[in-house]
Design a protein around this motif. Structure first.
Motif, PDB file in Angstrom:
ATOM      1  N   VAL A   5       0.842  -1.195   0.000  1.00 55.11           N
ATOM      2  CA  VAL A   5       0.000   0.000   0.000  1.00 55.11           C
ATOM      3  C   VAL A   5       0.878   1.247   0.000  1.00 55.11           C
ATOM      4  N   LEU A   6       1.927   1.235   0.795  1.00 56.12           N
ATOM      5  CA  LEU A   6       2.840   2.378   0.834  1.00 56.12           C
ATOM      6  C   LEU A   6       3.527   2.592  -0.509  1.00 56.12           C
ATOM      7  N   VAL A   7       3.950   1.521  -1.132  1.00 53.70           N
ATOM      8  CA  VAL A   7       4.585   1.628  -2.450  1.00 53.70           C
ATOM      9  C   VAL A   7       3.579   2.181  -3.461  1.00 53.70           C
ATOM     10  N   GLY A   8       2.350   1.692  -3.373  1.00 56.39           N
ATOM     11  CA  GLY A   8       1.305   2.187  -4.262  1.00 56.39           C
ATOM     12  C   GLY A   8       1.057   3.675  -4.088  1.00 56.39           C
ATOM     13  N   LEU A   9       1.014   4.131  -2.831  1.00 58.31           N
ATOM     14  CA  LEU A   9       0.812   5.556  -2.569  1.00 58.31           C
ATOM     15  C   LEU A   9       1.980   6.394  -3.083  1.00 58.31           C
ATOM     16  N   PHE A  10       3.199   5.884  -2.919  1.00 54.25           N
ATOM     17  CA  PHE A  10       4.365   6.624  -3.379  1.00 54.25           C
ATOM     18  C   PHE A  10       4.473   6.650  -4.904  1.00 54.25           C
ATOM     19  N   LEU A  11       3.745   5.799  -5.584  1.00 58.90           N
ATOM     20  CA  LEU A  11       3.729   5.819  -7.048  1.00 58.90           C
ATOM     21  C   LEU A  11       2.519   6.558  -7.599  1.00 58.90           C
ATOM     22  N   VAL A  12       1.371   6.378  -6.989  1.00 53.80           N
ATOM     23  CA  VAL A  12       0.130   6.947  -7.515  1.00 53.80           C
ATOM     24  C   VAL A  12       0.047   8.453  -7.279  1.00 53.80           C
ATOM     25  N   VAL A  13       0.331   8.910  -6.073  1.00 54.79           N
ATOM     26  CA  VAL A  13       0.197  10.333  -5.755  1.00 54.79           C
ATOM     27  C   VAL A  13       1.130  11.197  -6.612  1.00 54.79           C
ATOM     28  N   PRO A  14       2.410  10.893  -6.709  1.00 52.35           N
ATOM     29  CA  PRO A  14       3.260  11.718  -7.589  1.00 52.35           C
ATOM     30  C   PRO A  14       2.833  11.665  -9.061  1.00 52.35           C
ATOM     31  N   THR A  15       2.328  10.533  -9.498  1.00 51.37           N
ATOM     32  CA  THR A  15       1.862  10.431 -10.885  1.00 51.37           C
ATOM     33  C   THR A  15       0.680  11.365 -11.126  1.00 51.37           C
ATOM     34  N   ILE A  16      -0.229  11.428 -10.180  1.00 51.73           N
ATOM     35  CA  ILE A  16      -1.392  12.319 -10.309  1.00 51.73           C
ATOM     36  C   ILE A  16      -0.950  13.782 -10.286  1.00 51.73           C
ATOM     37  N   VAL A  17      -0.028  14.119  -9.393  1.00 51.38           N
ATOM     38  CA  VAL A  17       0.449  15.506  -9.291  1.00 51.38           C
ATOM     39  C   VAL A  17       1.181  15.920 -10.565  1.00 51.38           C
ATOM     40  N   ILE A  18       2.044  15.063 -11.088  1.00 53.83           N
ATOM     41  CA  ILE A  18       2.774  15.397 -12.315  1.00 53.83           C
ATOM     42  C   ILE A  18       1.817  15.472 -13.507  1.00 53.83           C
ATOM     43  N   GLY A  19       0.817  14.596 -13.542  1.00 58.04           N
ATOM     44  CA  GLY A  19      -0.189  14.669 -14.603  1.00 58.04           C
ATOM     45  C   GLY A  19      -0.968  15.971 -14.548  1.00 58.04           C
ATOM     46  N   ALA A  20      -1.363  16.402 -13.350  1.00 57.53           N
ATOM     47  CA  ALA A  20      -2.076  17.670 -13.199  1.00 57.53           C
ATOM     48  C   ALA A  20      -1.176  18.835 -13.606  1.00 57.53           C
ATOM     49  N   ALA A  21       0.100  18.777 -13.241  1.00 62.58           N
ATOM     50  CA  ALA A  21       1.035  19.839 -13.605  1.00 62.58           C
ATOM     51  C   ALA A  21       1.206  19.905 -15.122  1.00 62.58           C
ATOM     52  N   PHE A  22       1.241  18.761 -15.781  1.00 64.04           N
ATOM     53  CA  PHE A  22       1.347  18.738 -17.244  1.00 64.04           C
ATOM     54  C   PHE A  22       0.110  19.373 -17.886  1.00 64.04           C
ATOM     55  N   LEU A  23      -1.069  19.057 -17.364  1.00 62.97           N
ATOM     56  CA  LEU A  23      -2.301  19.650 -17.895  1.00 62.97           C
ATOM     57  C   LEU A  23      -2.336  21.162 -17.677  1.00 62.97           C
ATOM     58  N   VAL A  24      -1.862  21.605 -16.522  1.00 63.09           N
ATOM     59  CA  VAL A  24      -1.782  23.047 -16.249  1.00 63.09           C
ATOM     60  C   VAL A  24      -0.818  23.704 -17.227  1.00 63.09           C
ATOM     61  N   HIS A  25       0.321  23.072 -17.468  1.00 64.35           N
ATOM     62  CA  HIS A  25       1.319  23.600 -18.407  1.00 64.35           C
ATOM     63  C   HIS A  25       0.711  23.758 -19.800  1.00 64.35           C
ATOM     64  N   ASP A  37       5.830  27.616 -17.748  1.00 58.20           N
ATOM     65  CA  ASP A  37       6.811  26.731 -17.098  1.00 58.20           C
ATOM     66  C   ASP A  37       6.811  26.926 -15.577  1.00 58.20           C
ATOM     67  N   ARG A  38       6.630  28.162 -15.159  1.00 60.03           N
ATOM     68  CA  ARG A  38       6.584  28.450 -13.734  1.00 60.03           C
ATOM     69  C   ARG A  38       5.375  27.763 -13.093  1.00 60.03           C
ATOM     70  N   TRP A  39       4.230  27.768 -13.793  1.00 57.57           N
ATOM     71  CA  TRP A  39       3.037  27.113 -13.246  1.00 57.57           C
ATOM     72  C   TRP A  39       3.242  25.612 -13.131  1.00 57.57           C
ATOM     73  N   PHE A  40       3.967  25.018 -14.072  1.00 60.10           N
ATOM     74  CA  PHE A  40       4.282  23.595 -13.968  1.00 60.10           C
ATOM     75  C   PHE A  40       5.046  23.328 -12.672  1.00 60.10           C
ATOM     76  N   GLY A  41       6.061  24.122 -12.404  1.00 54.45           N
ATOM     77  CA  GLY A  41       6.859  23.956 -11.196  1.00 54.45           C
ATOM     78  C   GLY A  41       6.061  24.193  -9.927  1.00 54.45           C
ATOM     79  N   ILE A  42       5.201  25.201  -9.944  1.00 56.23           N
ATOM     80  CA  ILE A  42       4.391  25.489  -8.756  1.00 56.23           C
ATOM     81  C   ILE A  42       3.468  24.320  -8.437  1.00 56.23           C
ATOM     82  N   VAL A  43       2.820  23.764  -9.462  1.00 52.07           N
ATOM     83  CA  VAL A  43       1.900  22.649  -9.224  1.00 52.07           C
ATOM     84  C   VAL A  43       2.667  21.407  -8.770  1.00 52.07           C
TER      85      VAL A  43
END
Length: 89
Positions: A5-25, A37-43
């Protein structure tokens, strides 16, 4: 908690955050914002807080866009641009 479960959380949460940052970019780039580019980094760094800040800034940026001069009913507070202001006399 189970290790899987911990491994899953450490993989899923960053994937969602990076995906959201890509969409914002991509959205900021499409809107013509200079600091996409700044908004990508902020997210990426702040997660949901950065996403909320972007959504608030996005609304402000859309409101600042100019309205064509031949618009029949421009919104209150909108600046009327020079597009289509040529007269056909």
């Amino acid at each position: 908690m189970e290790p899987i479960v911990l491994v899953g959380l450490f993989l899923v949460v960053p994937t969602i955050v990076i995906g959201a940052a890509f969409l914002v970019h991509q959205d900021a780039k499409r809107l013509g914002m200079d600091d996409y580019d700044r908004w990508f980094g902020i997210v990426v760094l702040t997660g949901g807080t950065g996403l909320l800040l972007y959504l608030l800034e996005r609304d402000d940026h859309e409101a600042e866009q100019t309205v064509p001069a031949d618009a029949e009913f421009p919104l209150p507070g909108a600046t009327v641009g020079e597009e289509g202001s040529e007269s056909n006399e």
